[in-house]
Design a protein around this motif. Structure first.
Motif, PDB file in Angstrom:
ATOM      1  N   TRP A 119      -5.433  33.560 -54.201  1.00  0.00           N
ATOM      2  CA  TRP A 119      -4.656  32.518 -53.537  1.00  0.00           C
ATOM      3  C   TRP A 119      -3.818  33.211 -52.465  1.00  0.00           C
ATOM      4  N   LYS A 135      -6.977  20.697 -48.692  1.00  0.00           N
ATOM      5  CA  LYS A 135      -6.049  21.135 -49.740  1.00  0.00           C
ATOM      6  C   LYS A 135      -4.707  21.593 -49.158  1.00  0.00           C
ATOM      7  N   GLY A 138      -1.559  36.632 -55.209  1.00  0.00           N
ATOM      8  CA  GLY A 138      -1.509  35.297 -55.809  1.00  0.00           C
ATOM      9  C   GLY A 138      -2.894  34.933 -56.333  1.00  0.00           C
ATOM     10  N   HIS A 139      -2.940  34.214 -57.440  1.00  0.00           N
ATOM     11  CA  HIS A 139      -4.255  33.843 -57.953  1.00  0.00           C
ATOM     12  C   HIS A 139      -4.338  32.363 -58.285  1.00  0.00           C
ATOM     13  N   GLY A 140      -5.583  31.884 -58.245  1.00  0.00           N
ATOM     14  CA  GLY A 140      -5.839  30.487 -58.524  1.00  0.00           C
ATOM     15  C   GLY A 140      -6.707  30.351 -59.760  1.00  0.00           C
ATOM     16  N   ARG A 141      -7.267  29.177 -59.948  1.00  0.00           N
ATOM     17  CA  ARG A 141      -8.135  28.943 -61.101  1.00  0.00           C
ATOM     18  C   ARG A 141      -9.388  29.774 -60.989  1.00  0.00           C
ATOM     19  N   SER A 156       2.462  38.096 -57.931  1.00  0.00           N
ATOM     20  CA  SER A 156       2.168  36.689 -58.223  1.00  0.00           C
ATOM     21  C   SER A 156       3.352  36.114 -59.005  1.00  0.00           C
ATOM     22  N   THR A 157       3.820  34.954 -58.607  1.00  0.00           N
ATOM     23  CA  THR A 157       4.944  34.357 -59.347  1.00  0.00           C
ATOM     24  C   THR A 157       4.510  33.990 -60.770  1.00  0.00           C
ATOM     25  N   ASN A 158       3.230  33.634 -60.955  1.00  0.00           N
ATOM     26  CA  ASN A 158       2.767  33.334 -62.320  1.00  0.00           C
ATOM     27  C   ASN A 158       2.843  34.579 -63.200  1.00  0.00           C
ATOM     28  N   ILE A 164       2.818  26.648 -58.813  1.00  0.00           N
ATOM     29  CA  ILE A 164       2.529  25.665 -57.765  1.00  0.00           C
ATOM     30  C   ILE A 164       2.584  26.371 -56.408  1.00  0.00           C
ATOM     31  N   GLY A 165       1.531  26.192 -55.641  1.00  0.00           N
ATOM     32  CA  GLY A 165       1.509  26.789 -54.307  1.00  0.00           C
ATOM     33  C   GLY A 165       1.344  25.688 -53.274  1.00  0.00           C
ATOM     34  N   GLY A 194      -2.187  23.867 -54.587  1.00  0.00           N
ATOM     35  CA  GLY A 194      -2.981  24.198 -55.781  1.00  0.00           C
ATOM     36  C   GLY A 194      -2.040  24.466 -56.938  1.00  0.00           C
ATOM     37  N   ILE A 195      -2.521  24.194 -58.134  1.00  0.00           N
ATOM     38  CA  ILE A 195      -1.680  24.337 -59.330  1.00  0.00           C
ATOM     39  C   ILE A 195      -2.441  25.132 -60.378  1.00  0.00           C
ATOM     40  N   ASN A 239      -6.974  19.977 -60.182  1.00  0.00           N
ATOM     41  CA  ASN A 239      -5.627  20.510 -59.922  1.00  0.00           C
ATOM     42  C   ASN A 239      -5.223  20.553 -58.454  1.00  0.00           C
ATOM     43  N   GLN A 261       3.332  36.304 -51.724  1.00  0.00           N
ATOM     44  CA  GLN A 261       2.679  36.913 -52.893  1.00  0.00           C
ATOM     45  C   GLN A 261       1.578  37.831 -52.356  1.00  0.00           C
TER      46      GLN A 261
HETATM   47  C1  BTN Z   1      -5.847  26.834 -57.469  1.00  0.00           C
HETATM   48  O1  BTN Z   1      -5.961  25.991 -56.584  1.00  0.00           O
HETATM   49  O2  BTN Z   1      -6.846  27.412 -57.939  1.00  0.00           O
HETATM   50  C2  BTN Z   1      -4.486  27.127 -58.009  1.00  0.00           C
HETATM   51  C3  BTN Z   1      -3.616  27.887 -57.055  1.00  0.00           C
HETATM   52  C4  BTN Z   1      -2.261  28.186 -57.616  1.00  0.00           C
HETATM   53  C5  BTN Z   1      -1.418  29.041 -56.684  1.00  0.00           C
HETATM   54  C6  BTN Z   1      -0.012  29.196 -57.167  1.00  0.00           C
HETATM   55  S1  BTN Z   1       1.044  29.919 -55.952  1.00  0.00           S
HETATM   56  C7  BTN Z   1       2.291  30.160 -57.134  1.00  0.00           C
HETATM   57  C8  BTN Z   1       1.611  30.614 -58.404  1.00  0.00           C
HETATM   58  N1  BTN Z   1       1.379  32.042 -58.402  1.00  0.00           N
HETATM   59  C9  BTN Z   1       0.086  32.350 -58.429  1.00  0.00           C
HETATM   60  O3  BTN Z   1      -0.377  33.503 -58.429  1.00  0.00           O
HETATM   61  N2  BTN Z   1      -0.649  31.226 -58.435  1.00  0.00           N
HETATM   62  C10 BTN Z   1       0.180  30.044 -58.424  1.00  0.00           C
END
Ligand code: BTN
Length: 264
Positions: free
Chosen positions: A66, A125, A58-61, A31-33, A147-148, A128-129, A117, A55
Motif C-alpha cells: 500500500w 479507489k 504500508g500493506h493491504g489485503r 506501517s501503522t498497522n 485505514i488509508g 482501503g481498509i 473493503n 509509511q
Molecule cells: C487494501 O485495500 O488492501 C487495504 C489497504 C489498507 C491500508 C492502510 S494505510 C494504514 C494502515 N497501515 C497499513 O500498513 N495498512 C493500512
C-alpha cells in the motif's frame, strides 16, 4: 490552510469517549498497522490510534503493498471487542461505512462501498481498509483496523503509473487540498459511533446502511479468490460478510475472501 495533523490540537476538540483518547503520531513508520499491533501486544487500551505522515512499507489485503506518500491519511485503531474471531471481518464494513458517510458529509461526495473493503469515488479507489487480529481460544484479543485515505496528493505525481487508472485522491477529485485534521477527527467520531452501535445492535442494520452505498450489487461481477475466478450476478452480502453470487447456471455461491471487478 493547515493541512497537517497536530494530535494535541485534535484531541482538544475530539468528541469521542475512547477512540483517539491516546494518539501516537510519527513522521514516518513502516506501517501503522504493524506499529498498532506492537502496541496492542503491550496492552495498549481500546481506542488507541496511531497515525503517520508516510509509511515506508504500508500493506493491504492479501499481502499487497500500500503506497503511502505524504499527504495521505494513514492510521490504525486498536479495538478490543471481546468477540469471536469470525466476527472480525464485519469490522471492515463498520469502517468503510464510517469513511463513506464522512466523505459524503464533509465534501458532499457521491461515495460507493465495494465488497469487501474499498471505498470508491467515480469507480476509483480512494480508501482501503485492513483489519488484522490476534486470537486466543477463538476470541479476538485485539483487532487493528487500518485505514488509508488518498487525500492530499496528486495520484499521477505520487503513485506508480499502474495505479493511475483505478485510484483517485480527494485532492484530485475536489481540485484542492483538504484539512487533514478535520477529516481525521470526523472519521474517529464516526467510527466510534458506528462501532458502538455495532457492539450494541444487530449487524444487519449496519450492513443495510453499507449496502445503500454498494452500487456493485445487482451487477455482473468477476470474483477472484484463492480458488480461482468466478463470474456471476452480485446478489447480496450475507450477514457474515460473505458475498452472494448467482452464476449463469443459477447456482448460488458464498465467497468470504476475494476481490471483485464489475463487468459491464
Ligand atoms: C487494501 O485495500 O488492501 C487495504 C489497504 C489498507 C491500508 C492502510 S494505510 C494504514 C494502515 N497501515 C497499513 O500498513 N495498512 C493500512
Amino acid at each position: 490552510m493547515p493541512i497537517n495533523i497536530n494530535p494535541n490540537r485534535l484531541q482538544e476538540s475530539l468528541q469521542t469517549k475512547q477512540l483517539g483518547r491516546k494518539i501516537f503520531y510519527a513522521n514516518s513508520v513502516s506501517s501503522t498497522n504493524k506499529w498498532a499491533k506492537k502496541l496492542a501486544k503491550l496492552e495498549a487500551s481500546e481506542g488507541t490510534v496511531v497515525v503517520a505522515r508516510t509509511q515506508t512499507s504500508g500493506h493491504g489485503r492479501l499481502g499487497r503493498k500500500w503506497i503511502s506518500p505524504a499527504g495521505g491519511l494513514w492510521f490504525s485503531v486498536i479495538l478490543r471487542p471481546n468477540f469471536d474471531v469470525d466476527k472480525v471481518a464485519k469490522l471492515v464494513f463498520v469502517a468503510s461505512l464510517a469513511v463513506a458517510e464522512v466523505l459524503h458529509e464533509l465534501y458532499g461526495l457521491d461515495v460507493e462501498t465495494k465488497w469487501p473493503n474499498d471505498v470508491l469515488i467515480d469507480g476509483k479507489k480512494v480508501c482501503g481498509i485492513l483489519a488484522e487480529t490476534s486470537t486466543q481460544n477463538k476470541k479476538a484479543s485485539y483487532v487493528v483496523v487500518g485505514i488509508g485515505i488518498n487525500a492530499n496528493f496528486d495520484v499521477k505525481k505520487s503513485l506508480p503509473q499502474k495505479l493511475w487508472e483505478n485510484t483517485l485522491s480527494l485532492e484530485t477529485k475536489l481540485g484542492q487540498k483538504i484539512r487533514l485534521e478535520e477529516l481525521f477527527r470526523a472519521l474517529l467520531e464516526k467510527l466510534e459511533d458506528i462501532y458502538h452501535r455495532f457492539l450494541k445492535t444487530d449487524f444487519t442494520l449496519i450492513l443495510g446502511e453499507w449496502k445503500k452505498h454498494a452500487r456493485f450489487l445487482g451487477h455482473e461481477v468477476e470474483v477472484t479468490s484463492g480458488s480461482g475466478k468466478l463470474r456471476g450476478l452480485a446478489v447480496d452480502v450475507d450477514d457474515d460478510g460473505s458475498l452472494i453470487i448467482k452464476t449463469r447456471d443459477g447456482t448460488i455461491k458464498h465467497v468470504l475472501v476475494g476481490d471483485i471487478s464489475v463487468k459491464q
